[in-house]
Design a protein around this motif. Structure first.
Motif, PDB file in Angstrom:
ATOM      1  N   UNK A 288     113.125  36.311  22.047  1.00  0.00           N
ATOM      2  CA  UNK A 288     113.693  35.622  20.321  1.00  0.00           C
ATOM      3  C   UNK A 288     112.846  34.689  19.685  1.00  0.00           C
ATOM      4  N   UNK A 289     112.389  34.050  20.404  1.00  0.00           N
ATOM      5  CA  UNK A 289     111.171  33.234  19.072  1.00  0.00           C
ATOM      6  C   UNK A 289     110.157  33.402  18.998  1.00  0.00           C
ATOM      7  N   UNK A 290     109.866  34.822  19.939  1.00  0.00           N
ATOM      8  CA  UNK A 290     108.251  35.866  19.379  1.00  0.00           C
ATOM      9  C   UNK A 290     109.159  36.525  18.167  1.00  0.00           C
ATOM     10  N   UNK A 291     110.071  36.960  18.334  1.00  0.00           N
ATOM     11  CA  UNK A 291     110.363  37.659  16.912  1.00  0.00           C
ATOM     12  C   UNK A 291     110.963  36.931  15.578  1.00  0.00           C
ATOM     13  N   UNK A 292     111.429  35.605  16.028  1.00  0.00           N
ATOM     14  CA  UNK A 292     111.773  35.133  14.809  1.00  0.00           C
ATOM     15  C   UNK A 292     110.718  34.162  13.933  1.00  0.00           C
TER      16      UNK A 292
ATOM     17  N   UNK B 150     108.496  35.771  11.042  1.00  0.00           N
ATOM     18  CA  UNK B 150     108.358  34.804  10.237  1.00  0.00           C
ATOM     19  C   UNK B 150     107.311  34.667   9.406  1.00  0.00           C
ATOM     20  N   UNK B 151     105.989  34.761  10.411  1.00  0.00           N
ATOM     21  CA  UNK B 151     104.579  34.095  10.385  1.00  0.00           C
ATOM     22  C   UNK B 151     104.253  35.731   9.218  1.00  0.00           C
ATOM     23  N   UNK B 152     104.385  37.241   9.659  1.00  0.00           N
ATOM     24  CA  UNK B 152     104.615  37.710   9.283  1.00  0.00           C
ATOM     25  C   UNK B 152     104.928  38.497   7.447  1.00  0.00           C
ATOM     26  N   UNK B 153     106.596  38.368   7.462  1.00  0.00           N
ATOM     27  CA  UNK B 153     107.201  38.213   6.253  1.00  0.00           C
ATOM     28  C   UNK B 153     106.392  36.950   5.643  1.00  0.00           C
ATOM     29  N   UNK B 154     106.059  36.169   5.409  1.00  0.00           N
ATOM     30  CA  UNK B 154     105.820  35.123   4.705  1.00  0.00           C
ATOM     31  C   UNK B 154     103.909  35.371   4.405  1.00  0.00           C
ATOM     32  N   UNK B 155     103.108  36.384   5.056  1.00  0.00           N
ATOM     33  CA  UNK B 155     102.211  36.301   5.123  1.00  0.00           C
ATOM     34  C   UNK B 155     101.919  37.371   3.653  1.00  0.00           C
ATOM     35  N   UNK B 156     103.008  38.489   3.963  1.00  0.00           N
ATOM     36  CA  UNK B 156     103.275  39.645   3.443  1.00  0.00           C
ATOM     37  C   UNK B 156     103.572  38.837   1.837  1.00  0.00           C
ATOM     38  N   UNK B 157     104.805  38.017   1.720  1.00  0.00           N
ATOM     39  CA  UNK B 157     105.558  37.365   0.685  1.00  0.00           C
ATOM     40  C   UNK B 157     104.401  37.196  -0.624  1.00  0.00           C
TER      41      UNK B 157
ATOM     42  N   UNK C 193     104.933  30.364  16.162  1.00  0.00           N
ATOM     43  CA  UNK C 193     105.089  31.515  16.814  1.00  0.00           C
ATOM     44  C   UNK C 193     103.769  31.496  17.784  1.00  0.00           C
ATOM     45  N   UNK C 194     102.232  29.914  17.578  1.00  0.00           N
ATOM     46  CA  UNK C 194     102.170  29.862  18.667  1.00  0.00           C
ATOM     47  C   UNK C 194     102.185  29.391  19.758  1.00  0.00           C
ATOM     48  N   UNK C 195     103.148  28.459  19.830  1.00  0.00           N
ATOM     49  CA  UNK C 195     103.508  27.962  20.731  1.00  0.00           C
ATOM     50  C   UNK C 195     104.297  29.414  22.054  1.00  0.00           C
ATOM     51  N   UNK C 196     104.991  29.868  21.474  1.00  0.00           N
ATOM     52  CA  UNK C 196     105.836  30.822  22.127  1.00  0.00           C
ATOM     53  C   UNK C 196     105.230  31.936  23.373  1.00  0.00           C
TER      54      UNK C 196
END
Length: 220
Positions: free
Chosen positions: A84-88, A92-99, A63-66
């Motif tokens: 696509x890189x921003x979304x993926x 991934x960052x949003x979902x895991x931070x919630x998880x 995410x930082x690189x994108x």
């Protein structure tokens, strides 16, 4: 109730990233609110260490690189190519931070759903807590490939619904109340290819207290 994801990011997600609102600040891997072995025997230490320190870190780095590439891109075409890189990686960052916040050791709050607004809403919308878990597990296990199962709050109907998203797509149509990662890296070292056993076990470490707080924020 079952639904599909389709609209805009809910404002309550901002709580997760309150420390990352500075312009062009780098995203960082959040600390876990428990030790890597705290969710055993339901989720092993080996899984948690790999999942958090390797997989989630990869999404943060991506995410930082994108975002950095996007900021430097001179053309609209190049910016579109980065979507696509921003979304993926962003998903991934949003979902895991919630998880991570969705989980809690079984000797703390994990697995305990006390009487209160969340339990009442689940019983209203699914008939019973057990029926909700049955429907949630069935919908999540049916995901083809990788993805996420969600209990989401639909602000248009003021009801809880079961939603699934593919890959690392974040839940945009509902406010996420509970999310379960069904990527193989979340369970394979312990449960191999038996998704059903993983989905049955994870309810023992679901943090319903956190879920109820999310529901309260979404319903206001």
């Amino acid at each position: 109730m079952l639904s599909t994801a389709k609209s805009a990011l809910r404002p309550s997600l901002a709580r997760l990233f309150a420390a990352s609102t500075t312009k062009r600040s780098l995203h960082t891997l959040p600390d876990l609110p428990y030790a890597y072995n705290a969710l055993e025997p339901y989720i092993s230490e080996a899984i948690m260490k790999l999942h958090h320190s390797k997989h989630h870190q990869t999404y943060v780095n991506g995410l930082n690189a994108a975002e950095q590439s996007y900021a430097k891109s001179p053309s609209v075409k190049e910016k579109i190519a980065l979507q696509s890189a921003l979304k993926f990686n962003g998903g991934g960052h949003i979902n895991h931070s919630l998880f991570w916040k969705n989980l809690s050791p079984s000797n703390a709050d994990g697995g305990n759903l006390p009487d209160g607004p969340l339990k009442k809403a689940i019983e209203r919308d699914f008939g019973s807590v057990e029926e909700f878990k049955k429907q949630f597990n069935a919908a999540t296990a049916a995901i083809q490939g990788s993805g996420w199962g969600w209990l989401g709050y639909n602000s248009a109907t003021n009801r809880l619904e079961i939603v699934t998203t593919a890959n690392q797509d974040p839940l945009l149509s509902h406010t996420p109340i509970i999310g379960v990662d069904i990527w193989e890296h979340a369970f394979y070292l312990q449960y191999q290819n038996v998704k059903a056993d993983y989905l049955t076990a994870i309810w023992n470490v679901i943090n319903f207290k956190e879920a109820e707080q999310r529901l309260a924020e979404a319903a206001n």
